[in-house]
Design an enzyme around this catalytic site. Structure first.
Site, short mmCIF file in Angstrom:
data_model
loop_
_atom_site.label_atom_id
_atom_site.label_comp_id
_atom_site.label_asym_id
_atom_site.label_seq_id
_atom_site.Cartn_x
_atom_site.Cartn_y
_atom_site.Cartn_z
N HIS A 73 0.86 -1.19 0.00
CA HIS A 73 0.00 0.00 0.00
C HIS A 73 0.89 1.24 0.00
O HIS A 73 0.87 1.99 -0.93
CB HIS A 73 -0.96 -0.01 1.19
CG HIS A 73 -1.92 1.14 1.20
ND1 HIS A 73 -2.97 1.23 2.09
CD2 HIS A 73 -2.00 2.25 0.43
CE1 HIS A 73 -3.66 2.35 1.85
NE2 HIS A 73 -3.08 2.98 0.86
N GLU A 130 0.76 7.87 -3.51
CA GLU A 130 1.55 7.48 -2.33
C GLU A 130 2.76 8.38 -2.14
O GLU A 130 3.05 8.82 -1.03
CB GLU A 130 1.98 6.00 -2.44
CG GLU A 130 0.83 5.01 -2.27
CD GLU A 130 0.09 5.17 -0.94
OE1 GLU A 130 0.76 5.21 0.10
OE2 GLU A 130 -1.15 5.27 -0.96
N HIS A 134 2.53 10.94 0.91
CA HIS A 134 3.37 10.50 2.04
C HIS A 134 4.87 10.72 1.81
O HIS A 134 5.57 11.15 2.72
CB HIS A 134 3.12 9.01 2.33
CG HIS A 134 1.68 8.69 2.60
ND1 HIS A 134 1.05 9.03 3.77
CD2 HIS A 134 0.74 8.06 1.83
CE1 HIS A 134 -0.22 8.60 3.73
NE2 HIS A 134 -0.44 8.03 2.57
#
Ligand SMILES: *[C@@H]1O[C@H](CO)[C@@H](O)[C@H](O)[C@H]1NC(C)=O
Ligand SMILES: *[C@@H]1O[C@H](CO)[C@@H](O)[C@H](O)[C@H]1NC(C)=O
Length: 392
Positions: A73, A130, A134
């Protein structure tokens, strides 16, 4: 020269390769989220996002990735209290992750194409999300942390670190070692899943469910040094806990249900002219059927020619000989062909033998000898046989 060599060797000794171009960090850097005073160099100390999560998916509908592996993920820098920053640098929300990795980390890209899968099938957009959300919040990946920064240089470091961590967390294997295997019917307890995973990771894992189905795992770390080449240490979770119920957790298989076994190939009905030969365990020489429908075993005689006429159902057929139509007589179940037969019976063929009423066995009172014309029956008698068809 000497001290630089030592530094490189020390860095390798903590289990990480030097990321090209990034500053090497002192081996005694404090562990993230464990400093008691402010640490100035956030290129060697992850802050504020010092709680690093390696998160994994188990997607079953739709299925993503291999049947026997969880998928990636993301790698998320949470703050030490479980809160987190996101989308920290709009200028580095790259839209070309695949191209960047093709150039800087092709092996990482290849692995991601198998294990870092978007459930909608758009891996590139998932990876952009992602990294943008992040990756841009990881302090040690900031451009200023690179000695001679080239745009996008930190991207390979982010994804390669994520892949390296993921490879060391084979959740499917760990669960199956504990007897927790994908199943449409079995259910597992949160305690059993937690025990299996934390025994390997060294710290509790956040275990998440959707509709009571195991769906996501969050492994947490603190880091000594940078994300690029620092030392990751398993950490107790902070922030939100597991979302699974205590019991009744399903771990569904990713494999689609096996398609039902194909129907046995339908055998077309017999059609046209042929001979009916007999095989019986009572004699090597089985003989054949003659035109009256009788069983005959005498040498030198000629088998009759039967005519099979398929019915409209596409499966059965009727038989006739030069004597007339063939039928299994209602009164005694004897098989007769002749002018006296008004309505022909329907027969079947199973690919090997003729059948009547779905059974491939016929009978006679005894094995015909000499010039006996054995009466054939469809009900049980002393001698049984099978009848085969040879087209002529
Ligand atoms: C740890 O270091 C960070 C970064 O310098 C700082 O923001 C934080 O307040 C420090 N924590 C403590 C307990 O001093
Ligand atoms: C990717 O996009 C960035 C701008 O966002 C650009 O600087 C870089 O050259 C591009 N890289 C590749 C490999 O296309």
């Amino acid at each position: 020269m000497f001290s630089r060599y030592l530094l490189v060797e020390a860095s390798l000794a903590v289990g990480a390769a030097m990321a090209a171009g990034s500053k090497s960090c002192p081996v005694d850097s404090p562990l993230s989220c464990h400093n008691s005073t402010a640490v100035a160099d956030t290129c060697c100390f992850n802050a504020p996002g010092g709680q690093m999560l390696m998160t994994q998916f188990w997607d079953t509908h739709p299925v993503t990735g291999p049947e026997d592996s969880w998928t990636m993920h993301g790698l998320w820098p949470d703050n030490c209290d479980g809160s987190f920053e996101s989308n920290c640098d709009k200028n580095r929300a790259y839209k070309n992750i695949t191209q960047i990795l093709q150039g800087s980390a092709p092996d990482t890209l290849k692995y991601m194409q198998e294990f870092w899968k978007d459930y909608k099938g758009d891996d590139e957009t998932f990876w952009e999300h992602e990294f943008g959300k992040h990756g841009t919040c990881i302090s040690t990946l900031e451009p200023t942390c690179y000695a001679d920064y080239k745009p996008t240089q930190e991207v390979g470091d982010y994804f390669t670190r994520a892949v390296t961590l993921f490879k060391a967390l084979p959740s499917h294997e760990w669960l199956s070692e504990a007897g927790i295997v994908p199943s449409t019917s079995a259910t597992y307890t949160l305690e059993a899943i937690q025990a299996a995973l934390s025994a390997k990771h060294g710290k509790p894992v956040v275990i998440n469910c959707k509709n009571k189905e195991l769906n996501e795992l969050w492994y947490q770390y603190n880091i000594q040094g940078s994300v690029q080449d620092g030392k990751f240490t398993a950490a107790d979770p902070v922030g939100s806990g597991s979302t699974c119920p205590k019991t009744g957790i399903k771990y569904l298989p990713k494999a689609p249900p096996r398609p039902p076994a194909p129907h046995p190939q339908a055998v077309p009905p017999l059609s046209g002219k042929g001979r009916v030969s007999v095989s019986t365990s009572a004699s090597q020489d089985g003989g054949f059927l003659i035109s009256s429908g009788a069983w005959y075993r005498s040498k030198g005689a000629t088998p009759a020619t039967y005519t099979a006429t398929p019915g409209s159902d596409g499966a059965t057929f009727t038989l006739s000989t030069s004597k007339g139509k063939c039928a299994v007589q209602e009164k005694d179940a004897s098989f007769t062909c002749g002018s006296g037969v008004s309505a022909a019976s329907t027969f079947g063929y199973d690919g090997t033998h003729l059948t009547y009423d779905s059974k491939d066995t016929f009978y006679a009172d005894k094995l015909p000898e000499n010039n006996d014309q054995g009466v054939v029956y469809a009900t049980q008698k002393a001698v049984s046989f099978q009848a085969s068809w040879t087209a002529v």
